[in-house]
Motif scaffolding. Sequence first.
Motif, PDB file in Angstrom:
ATOM      1  N   PRO A 122       0.839  -1.372   0.017  1.00 23.50           N
ATOM      2  CA  PRO A 122      -0.188   0.078   0.098  1.00 23.50           C
ATOM      3  C   PRO A 122       0.785   1.146   0.000  1.00 23.50           C
ATOM      4  O   PRO A 122       1.775   1.423   0.588  1.00 23.50           O
ATOM      5  CB  PRO A 122      -0.805  -0.082   1.347  1.00 23.50           C
ATOM      6  N   THR A 123       0.429   2.212  -0.556  1.00 22.72           N
ATOM      7  CA  THR A 123       1.025   3.746  -0.350  1.00 22.72           C
ATOM      8  C   THR A 123       0.613   4.281   0.932  1.00 22.72           C
ATOM      9  O   THR A 123      -0.537   4.669   0.991  1.00 22.72           O
ATOM     10  CB  THR A 123       0.633   4.569  -1.535  1.00 22.72           C
ATOM     11  N   ARG A 124       1.214   4.109   1.963  1.00 24.25           N
ATOM     12  CA  ARG A 124       0.720   4.789   3.248  1.00 24.25           C
ATOM     13  C   ARG A 124       2.084   5.639   3.679  1.00 24.25           C
ATOM     14  O   ARG A 124       3.099   4.830   3.738  1.00 24.25           O
ATOM     15  CB  ARG A 124       0.709   3.591   4.197  1.00 24.25           C
ATOM     16  N   PRO A 182      -0.490   8.366   2.086  1.00 24.21           N
ATOM     17  CA  PRO A 182      -0.713   8.554   0.466  1.00 24.21           C
ATOM     18  C   PRO A 182       0.348   9.555  -0.308  1.00 24.21           C
ATOM     19  O   PRO A 182       1.115  10.194   0.321  1.00 24.21           O
ATOM     20  CB  PRO A 182      -1.996   9.284   0.464  1.00 24.21           C
ATOM     21  N   LEU A 183       0.420   9.215  -1.467  1.00 24.37           N
ATOM     22  CA  LEU A 183       1.456  10.204  -2.133  1.00 24.37           C
ATOM     23  C   LEU A 183       0.819  11.571  -2.325  1.00 24.37           C
ATOM     24  O   LEU A 183      -0.288  11.767  -2.995  1.00 24.37           O
ATOM     25  CB  LEU A 183       1.730   9.576  -3.485  1.00 24.37           C
ATOM     26  N   ASP A 204      -2.487  10.464  -4.357  1.00 25.00           N
ATOM     27  CA  ASP A 204      -2.622   9.312  -5.038  1.00 25.00           C
ATOM     28  C   ASP A 204      -2.526   8.102  -3.819  1.00 25.00           C
ATOM     29  O   ASP A 204      -1.366   8.022  -3.017  1.00 25.00           O
ATOM     30  CB  ASP A 204      -1.712   8.863  -5.852  1.00 25.00           C
ATOM     31  N   ARG A 205      -3.604   7.239  -3.543  1.00 28.37           N
ATOM     32  CA  ARG A 205      -3.170   6.389  -2.606  1.00 28.37           C
ATOM     33  C   ARG A 205      -3.621   4.956  -3.232  1.00 28.37           C
ATOM     34  O   ARG A 205      -4.944   4.811  -3.958  1.00 28.37           O
ATOM     35  CB  ARG A 205      -4.373   6.382  -1.509  1.00 28.37           C
ATOM     36  N   HIS A 206      -2.927   4.052  -3.030  1.00 28.14           N
ATOM     37  CA  HIS A 206      -3.486   2.747  -4.022  1.00 28.14           C
ATOM     38  C   HIS A 206      -2.653   1.462  -3.300  1.00 28.14           C
ATOM     39  O   HIS A 206      -1.748   1.712  -2.398  1.00 28.14           O
ATOM     40  CB  HIS A 206      -2.844   2.738  -5.218  1.00 28.14           C
ATOM     41  N   THR A 207      -3.128   0.423  -3.470  1.00 29.09           N
ATOM     42  CA  THR A 207      -2.606  -0.915  -2.981  1.00 29.09           C
ATOM     43  C   THR A 207      -2.338  -1.730  -4.179  1.00 29.09           C
ATOM     44  O   THR A 207      -3.129  -2.103  -5.002  1.00 29.09           O
ATOM     45  CB  THR A 207      -3.597  -1.668  -2.057  1.00 29.09           C
ATOM     46  N   ARG A 208      -0.982  -2.129  -4.347  1.00 31.87           N
ATOM     47  CA  ARG A 208      -0.691  -2.914  -5.487  1.00 31.87           C
ATOM     48  C   ARG A 208      -0.147  -4.550  -5.039  1.00 31.87           C
ATOM     49  O   ARG A 208       0.564  -4.593  -3.966  1.00 31.87           O
ATOM     50  CB  ARG A 208       0.636  -2.277  -6.081  1.00 31.87           C
ATOM     51  N   VAL A 229      -3.046  -3.095  -9.477  1.00 36.31           N
ATOM     52  CA  VAL A 229      -3.683  -2.121  -8.499  1.00 36.31           C
ATOM     53  C   VAL A 229      -5.177  -2.655  -8.293  1.00 36.31           C
ATOM     54  O   VAL A 229      -5.398  -2.450  -9.387  1.00 36.31           O
ATOM     55  CB  VAL A 229      -3.481  -0.540  -8.775  1.00 36.31           C
TER      56      VAL A 229
END
Length: 137
Positions: free
Chosen positions: A24-26, A28-29, A43-47, A52
């Motif tokens: 995850p982006t933690r 968020p960007l 931008d917050r996402h989980t890959r 994603v």
Amino acid sequence: MSDKSHGPLEQGLLYHEKCEGCVPTRPPLKMSLDEDDLLIAIDRHTRCEGFVWDFSVGLMADHKVTRMMEHVVRACSAHANYHLHKGNYLRPKKLKVSKTFGTLDNEQEADDAYNQSAMTIIGDAIEWRDRWRQGKT
């Protein structure tokens, strides 16, 4: 934009439980796209395994009347449903879902939706802000 900013959404079939491979982006960007007339992309996402599968991509802009950072637009994948929230310049605290693009039934659809959101929202950030301020969104 809170989770209560929309009514019931049609639930997609995508289900991906968080696992050790999920990144995850933690936090968020946050990217400043305009320093002079403050515009920020978030931008917050989980890959996981190259896809994603969970995301939220949005813009916040300096509001000349409220003198606060307000939401302009945000695309997300909540409820496995790809949808877009738009801000209201005259009433920035009034939130709504203005467009639903459809359900997300697998990781590829979610990944495609994330890429489209990032390209459209961040790539067209100045245009989103200008339309929002003119009340054309």
